[in-house]
Design an enzyme around this catalytic site. Structure first.
Site: not given
Ligand SMILES: Cc1ncc(COP(=O)(O)O)c(C=O)c1O
Length: 399
Positions: A189, A192, A215
């Site tokens: 993932d 970040q 982001k």
């Molecule tokens: C570590 C992490 N994974 C997944 C997500 C989900 O991202 P999205 O809402 O853009 O799908 C976030 C969002 O803050 C995140 O910080």
């Protein structure tokens, strides 16, 4: 890296706000907005469906965006699937692999809900075992715990590259190596990490990497799933329809090969083109420079925060984190802190559980969550000073 010049590209900053909510979503610079407007003004048409010039041009720009993203993370363009966001990328992997009862998924206790509940659903649906590796109270892992957790039943290991609460950077390359030794796949993932640190998929050695455009200076509604080339035919798409096929008859269909297989229907064209421009923007500044700038900001923020009375800072030392700092002020609810900073100093920070309830319960043990400040390339040392001043004043007002 000239932050003063960079700031001029972000119109919202002219309003005098201080934006420290970058982990939730970043601001968008003018060149990205201009590139999206160029699409609407000059070649607003669907992609890959027409031979006329507008469609051709839109298709070309869409393909360019894919190549730019591929270049950023050092993969082939064919391995870049355009999604809506990180969440959709993770769901694509979860729903697309063939699961059987007794298969195992290894996750961690610091994951965002988007990288947790999809796996818990597999447990409910197919009897997949979900094994949780726990970080210590600072979000740091003992890699030996992955050695123990990953076995020959493990089909997938899925880990965040950087915690959206603790900022802690996970040793994903080491974990991927263990996963592959045991013939398991590895999903990272990158929500970040991709926006903030130079990242090379070849060095990590993961099979999947999901991240979000919004982001990383891109628009909302666009994200990326990197998928290793030889898995593209193996993973069943989340959605199928127009654009995903090679051949169709009334009683059969044959899916296309490559990323198109996963991009059903008309994609978010302007958003993908905007993401391509965001990649250009970030690379124009340089991911190394962005990382170094944020490392300086978080070092300052961390070192001064830990000295403020009544403040508890969560997570590891600054050298081990991205530009994310979570904390609490004794006697105040996180939302009260965030609201106070907005009202008194126009400082935008996040408060609450940050979509990580298990982390709040299991690691931080603070049910109301935390306050979180997160940096990006346009933030300055002076902004950090103002933020610290605001926190010091709040802390002092409690005595
Ligand atoms: C570590 C992490 N994974 C997944 C997500 C989900 O991202 P999205 O809402 O853009 O799908 C976030 C969002 O803050 C995140 O910080």
């Amino acid at each position: 890296m000239n932050v003063k010049t960079i700031r001029q590209d972000f119109p919202i900053l002219r309003t005098g706000i201080i934006y420290f909510d970058n982990a939730a979503s970043s601001l968008t610079p003018e060149p990205v907005l201009e590139k999206m407007m160029e699409f609407y003004h000059e070649y607003r048409a669907n992609v890959e469906r027409g031979v006329h010039r507008l469609s051709q041009k839109a298709g070309e720009e869409y393909a360019n965006a894919r190549s730019k993203v591929a270049d950023l993370i050092h993969v082939k363009p064919e391995e870049v699937i355009m999604t809506k966001n990180t969440t959709e990328g993770i769901n694509t992997v979860a729903s697309g692999l063939a699961w059987q009862k007794g298969d195992r998924v290894v996750v961690t206790n610091i994951e965002h809900h988007s990288n947790l509940i999809v796996w818990l659903r597999l447990k409910k649906r197919y009897g997949v075992d979900v094994e949780v590796v726990r970080a210590n109270s600072e979000g740091i892992f003992d890699v030996a715990d992955f050695e123990r957790a990953i076995d020959d039943r493990t089909k997938l290991v899925t880990v965040t590259h950087a915690s959206n609460v603790l900022g802690a950077i996970t040793p994903v390359a080491e974990i991927a190596a263990i996963a592959h030794e045991r013939d398991a796949l590895m999903l990272v993932d990158g929500a970040q990490s991709v926006p903030h640190i130079p990242l090379d998929v070849r060095e990590i050695g993961c099979d999947f990497l999901a991240f979000s455009g919004h982001k990383m200076c891109g628009p909302t509604g666009i994200g990326v799933l990197y998928m290793r080339e030889d898995l593209l035919d193996e993973v069943e798409p989340l959605c199928i329809g127009g654009g995903t096929i090679k051949d169709v008859g009334l009683d059969y269909y044959q899916l296309a090969q490559g990323p198109h297989r996963f991009e059903a229907g008309t994609p978010p064209i302007a958003e993908a083109i905007g993401l391509g421009a965001a990649v250009d923007y970030l690379q124009g500044i340089g991911m190394d420079a962005i990382r170094a700038h944020e490392a300086r900001l978080i070092m300052k923020m961390y070192n001064e925060m830990v000295a403020i009375p009544k403040v508890t800072v969560y997570g590891p030392e600054p050298q081990r984190r991205v530009g994310i700092l979570s904390f609490n002020i004794e006697g105040l609810n996180p939302h009260e802190v965030a609201l106070a900073l907005d009202v008194t100093a126009k400082i935008m920070i996040r408060s609450g559980a940050h979509c990580t309830l298990p982390l709040m319960k299991d690691v931080i043990r603070h049910p109301a969550g935390t306050v979180r400040a997160s940096t990006y390339l346009y933030n300055t040392g002076e902004e950090v000073d103002k933020f610290l001043e605001g926190i010091s004043e709040l802390s002092a007002s409690l005595t």
